[in-house]
Design a protein around this motif. Structure first.
Motif, PDB file in Angstrom:
ATOM      1  N   ARG A 190       0.847  -1.188   0.000  1.00 23.58           N
ATOM      2  CA  ARG A 190       0.000   0.000   0.000  1.00 23.58           C
ATOM      3  C   ARG A 190       0.889   1.247   0.000  1.00 23.58           C
ATOM      4  NH1 ARG A 190      -3.972  -3.138  -0.393  1.00 23.58           N
ATOM      5  NH2 ARG A 190      -5.311  -3.848   1.270  1.00 23.58           N
ATOM      6  N   GLY A 191       1.433   1.546  -1.135  1.00 24.60           N
ATOM      7  CA  GLY A 191       2.278   2.728  -1.231  1.00 24.60           C
ATOM      8  C   GLY A 191       3.674   2.559  -0.660  1.00 24.60           C
ATOM      9  N   GLY A 192       4.088   1.323  -0.451  1.00 23.49           N
ATOM     10  CA  GLY A 192       5.458   1.085  -0.015  1.00 23.49           C
ATOM     11  C   GLY A 192       5.648   0.933   1.474  1.00 23.49           C
ATOM     12  N   TYR A 193       4.666   1.294   2.284  1.00 21.59           N
ATOM     13  CA  TYR A 193       4.830   1.211   3.730  1.00 21.59           C
ATOM     14  C   TYR A 193       3.720   0.364   4.340  1.00 21.59           C
ATOM     15  CZ  TYR A 193       7.956   5.089   2.859  1.00 21.59           C
ATOM     16  OH  TYR A 193       8.961   5.878   2.374  1.00 21.59           O
ATOM     17  N   PRO A 194       4.053  -0.426   5.363  1.00 25.76           N
ATOM     18  CA  PRO A 194       2.987  -1.186   6.023  1.00 25.76           C
ATOM     19  C   PRO A 194       2.113  -0.253   6.862  1.00 25.76           C
ATOM     20  CG  PRO A 194       5.077  -1.533   7.153  1.00 25.76           C
ATOM     21  CD  PRO A 194       5.372  -0.716   5.916  1.00 25.76           C
ATOM     22  N   SER A 195       0.886  -0.680   7.108  1.00 27.97           N
ATOM     23  CA  SER A 195      -0.008   0.103   7.968  1.00 27.97           C
ATOM     24  C   SER A 195       0.592   0.153   9.376  1.00 27.97           C
ATOM     25  CB  SER A 195      -1.383  -0.553   8.016  1.00 27.97           C
ATOM     26  OG  SER A 195      -1.322  -1.753   8.772  1.00 27.97           O
ATOM     27  N   PRO A 196       0.163   1.098  10.202  1.00 24.68           N
ATOM     28  CA  PRO A 196       0.691   1.167  11.572  1.00 24.68           C
ATOM     29  C   PRO A 196       0.488  -0.138  12.360  1.00 24.68           C
ATOM     30  CG  PRO A 196      -0.454   3.197  11.045  1.00 24.68           C
ATOM     31  CD  PRO A 196      -0.703   2.245   9.901  1.00 24.68           C
ATOM     32  N   LYS A 197      -0.661  -0.804  12.166  1.00 22.94           N
ATOM     33  CA  LYS A 197      -0.894  -2.072  12.867  1.00 22.94           C
ATOM     34  C   LYS A 197       0.062  -3.150  12.369  1.00 22.94           C
ATOM     35  CE  LYS A 197      -5.768  -1.511  13.975  1.00 22.94           C
ATOM     36  NZ  LYS A 197      -7.121  -2.052  13.769  1.00 22.94           N
ATOM     37  N   THR A 198       0.261  -3.197  11.052  1.00 24.85           N
ATOM     38  CA  THR A 198       1.179  -4.190  10.487  1.00 24.85           C
ATOM     39  C   THR A 198       2.595  -3.915  10.955  1.00 24.85           C
ATOM     40  OG1 THR A 198      -0.241  -4.473   8.548  1.00 24.85           O
ATOM     41  CG2 THR A 198       2.045  -5.211   8.347  1.00 24.85           C
ATOM     42  N   LYS A 199       3.004  -2.641  10.974  1.00 22.13           N
ATOM     43  CA  LYS A 199       4.350  -2.287  11.437  1.00 22.13           C
ATOM     44  C   LYS A 199       4.532  -2.671  12.899  1.00 22.13           C
ATOM     45  CE  LYS A 199       7.839   1.325  11.655  1.00 22.13           C
ATOM     46  NZ  LYS A 199       8.678   0.411  12.329  1.00 22.13           N
ATOM     47  N   ALA A 200       3.522  -2.434  13.721  1.00 20.37           N
ATOM     48  CA  ALA A 200       3.609  -2.805  15.138  1.00 20.37           C
ATOM     49  C   ALA A 200       3.767  -4.319  15.280  1.00 20.37           C
ATOM     50  CB  ALA A 200       2.378  -2.311  15.887  1.00 20.37           C
TER      51      ALA A 200
END
Length: 123
Positions: A92-102
């Motif tokens: 999704r635009g190169g960055y994981p969502s905040p939940k996925t990153k956590a």
């Protein structure tokens, strides 16, 4: 290790009978002769737990049985070589969502603290 009854996993038609281990920091390939093979990791684990032989399992998979004394690490001088683990997520635009990153950050911390694989057998 060659004198033990070994329980091995299959992938497709391939029996995973080559165990790559580290001994004193040096990697070695050991070819085992399995007495039982199966394409189900749950069945392999059950056979090990029931005393049919030794096998390679991830320590986090057998942690409860190790703690309870139902399994023990055998051949502690051999440690299985670490395997890579990949996280796959929707782009999704190169960055994981905040939940996925956590989640990735949490799992990364868990993986670095529990990197060992072990040969285990029933007690």
């Amino acid at each position: 290790m060659l004198s033990h009854d070994c329980v091995c996993l299959t992938r497709g038609r391939h029996v995973i009978r080559q165990w790559t281990v580290q001994e004193d920091g040096v990697s070695r390939d050991i070819h085992v002769k399995p007495t039982l093979v199966c394409n189900s990791s749950e069945a392999v684990y059950s056979w090990i737990r029931d005393g049919y032989g030794i096998g390679l399992q991830l320590e986090w998979d057998v942690e409860k049985d190790l703690t309870a004394g139902r399994l023990e690490i055998c051949l502690p001088e051999f440690r299985h070589v670490s395997l890579p683990l990949y996280a796959v997520y929707a782009y999704r635009g190169g960055y994981p969502s905040p939940k996925t990153k956590a989640f990735l950050d949490y799992m990364s911390g868990q993986m670095t603290s529990q990197q060992d694989n072990a040969a285990v057998s029933s007690r």
